[in-house]
Design an enzyme around this catalytic site. Structure first.
Site, PDB file in Angstrom:
ATOM      1  N   GLY A  31      51.052   0.748 -18.034  1.00  0.00           N
ATOM      2  CA  GLY A  31      50.192   0.203 -19.075  1.00  0.00           C
ATOM      3  C   GLY A  31      49.470  -1.052 -18.625  1.00  0.00           C
ATOM      4  O   GLY A  31      49.335  -1.320 -17.429  1.00  0.00           O
ATOM      5  N   GLY A  36      41.337  -0.607 -12.152  1.00  0.00           N
ATOM      6  CA  GLY A  36      42.022   0.161 -11.100  1.00  0.00           C
ATOM      7  C   GLY A  36      42.630   1.434 -11.677  1.00  0.00           C
ATOM      8  O   GLY A  36      42.489   2.531 -11.111  1.00  0.00           O
ATOM      9  N   HIS A  37      43.307   1.300 -12.843  1.00  0.00           N
ATOM     10  CA  HIS A  37      43.878   2.489 -13.497  1.00  0.00           C
ATOM     11  C   HIS A  37      42.757   3.435 -13.936  1.00  0.00           C
ATOM     12  O   HIS A  37      42.873   4.652 -13.813  1.00  0.00           O
ATOM     13  CB  HIS A  37      44.662   2.086 -14.757  1.00  0.00           C
ATOM     14  CG  HIS A  37      45.854   1.213 -14.490  1.00  0.00           C
ATOM     15  ND1 HIS A  37      45.943  -0.078 -14.947  1.00  0.00           N
ATOM     16  CD2 HIS A  37      47.007   1.466 -13.839  1.00  0.00           C
ATOM     17  CE1 HIS A  37      47.106  -0.590 -14.581  1.00  0.00           C
ATOM     18  NE2 HIS A  37      47.763   0.305 -13.904  1.00  0.00           N
ATOM     19  N   LYS A 149      46.520  -0.289  -3.776  1.00  0.00           N
ATOM     20  CA  LYS A 149      47.028  -1.672  -3.756  1.00  0.00           C
ATOM     21  C   LYS A 149      48.536  -1.682  -3.547  1.00  0.00           C
ATOM     22  O   LYS A 149      49.071  -2.537  -2.869  1.00  0.00           O
ATOM     23  CB  LYS A 149      46.689  -2.414  -5.045  1.00  0.00           C
ATOM     24  CG  LYS A 149      47.122  -3.885  -4.940  1.00  0.00           C
ATOM     25  CD  LYS A 149      46.849  -4.656  -6.188  1.00  0.00           C
ATOM     26  CE  LYS A 149      47.888  -4.443  -7.240  1.00  0.00           C
ATOM     27  NZ  LYS A 149      49.217  -5.005  -6.913  1.00  0.00           N
ATOM     28  N   VAL A 176      40.844  -1.739  -6.470  1.00  0.00           N
ATOM     29  CA  VAL A 176      39.663  -2.276  -7.172  1.00  0.00           C
ATOM     30  C   VAL A 176      39.839  -3.795  -7.224  1.00  0.00           C
ATOM     31  O   VAL A 176      40.933  -4.293  -7.512  1.00  0.00           O
ATOM     32  CB  VAL A 176      39.536  -1.669  -8.587  1.00  0.00           C
ATOM     33  CG1 VAL A 176      38.340  -2.261  -9.324  1.00  0.00           C
ATOM     34  CG2 VAL A 176      39.402  -0.150  -8.500  1.00  0.00           C
ATOM     35  N   SER A 185      45.338  -6.365 -10.934  1.00  0.00           N
ATOM     36  CA  SER A 185      46.760  -6.102 -11.160  1.00  0.00           C
ATOM     37  C   SER A 185      47.065  -6.524 -12.586  1.00  0.00           C
ATOM     38  O   SER A 185      46.504  -7.517 -13.080  1.00  0.00           O
ATOM     39  CB  SER A 185      47.588  -6.954 -10.183  1.00  0.00           C
ATOM     40  OG  SER A 185      48.912  -7.087 -10.664  1.00  0.00           O
TER      41      SER A 185
END
Ligand code: PAF
Length: 279
Positions: A31, A36-37, A149, A176, A185
């Site tokens: 979550g 990036g996700h 990452k 990213v 992050s």
């Protein structure tokens, strides 16, 4: 998008969605979704017929004293972002659904799980491998997507998939970054504005090692250490040049991955970049 909270409901939903020739893509997350996700979700959306995102802050991958309790939990925002990105199923289980009473099995991935991140965070990779194995068994994805990452995590998951013959392809996407280079992050949310500026030293260490080392791993390590130890408010954990598959010494003439980990205030950050070629 359906929000699913139990393993049995997930099995039911996926049985209906899964048809011959239809590919299921899984993006496992904890979550606090960021770009990036979303890049992983977009890849799953583009390449698979059914897109599943799991959102679960996994207690077993946090060592005692780490940030499990304060890890950002933003379910409402995450579900909105997942829906907007075209996710079909968001699997958001409570802890008891992933670790039913009496659950005792842990997946250990040998030495790869004990070095670097594994040495600094004892038990971390056993927690990751265990929860990812359970997610793979519950979702049975054709493809699972991970961000580069967390390069050592990717290597651990690939090792587990090969060793235990999980019928899944592991796909990765590049890190990213923010405009100043800081790798995105979920933990960046912990940083104060001045810590946020200090944190860019990880990116600088990697890029300077790439540009100034002439491709020499030993020199690259020295440059990364020089950049990172010059930051008074940063505590270096490691700055290493490693083989990207086993995370040991690079093979002569083989590819080299630069990996760094450091604490800025109470926040532990990691980053990595290839020494040569595509970063
Ligand atoms: O990368 C993460 O967010 C987690 O380690 C993962 C893969 C979702 C397992 O909890």
């Amino acid at each position: 998008m359906r929000v699913v909270r139990t393993a049995s409901e997930l099995a039911e939903m996926l049985a209906a969605a899964r048809a011959p020739g239809r590919r299921v893509g899984l993006v496992p997350t904890m979550g606090a979704l960021h770009e990036g996700h979303l890049a992983l979700i977009r890849a799953a959306r583009a390449e698979c017929d059914v897109c599943v995102v799991s959102i679960f802050v996994n207690p077993t991958q946090f060592a005692p004293g780490e940030d499990y309790e304060r890890y950002p939990r933003r379910e409402g925002d995450d579900l909105r972002a997942a829906r907007a990105a075209g996710v079909d199923f968001a699997f958001v289980p409570p802890v008891e659904e992933m670790y039913p009473p009496g659950a005792a099995t842990r997946v250990h991935v040998g030495e790869l799980g004990e070095i670097l991140e594994g040495a600094s965070r004892p038990g971390h990779f056993a927690g990751v491998a265990t929860v990812v194995a359970r997610l793979f068994n519950l979702v049975r994805p054709d493809v699972a997507y991970f961000g580069r990452k967390d390069a050592q995590q990717v290597a651990v998951v690939r090792r587990m998939v090969a060793d235990l013959a999980f019928p899944v392809t592991i796909a990765t996407r590049p890190t990213v970054r923010d405009r100043d280079g800081l790798a995105l992050s979920s933990r960046n949310a912990y940083l104060s504005p001045s810590e946020r500026r200090t944190a860019t030293a990880l990116y600088r260490a990697l890029t300077e090692a790439r540009s100034r080392s002439g491709g020499d791993p030993v020199r690259a390590e020295a440059i990364m250490r020089e950049v990172l130890t010059a930051e008074p408010n940063l505590q270096l954990d490691y700055a290493r040049a490693v083989d990207p598959d086993g995370f040991g010494e690079p093979r002569p003439g083989g590819p080299v991955l630069l990996v760094v980990a450091a604490c800025v205030g109470r926040t532990r950050l990691i980053d990595n970049m290839m020494l040569e070629g595509e970063p």
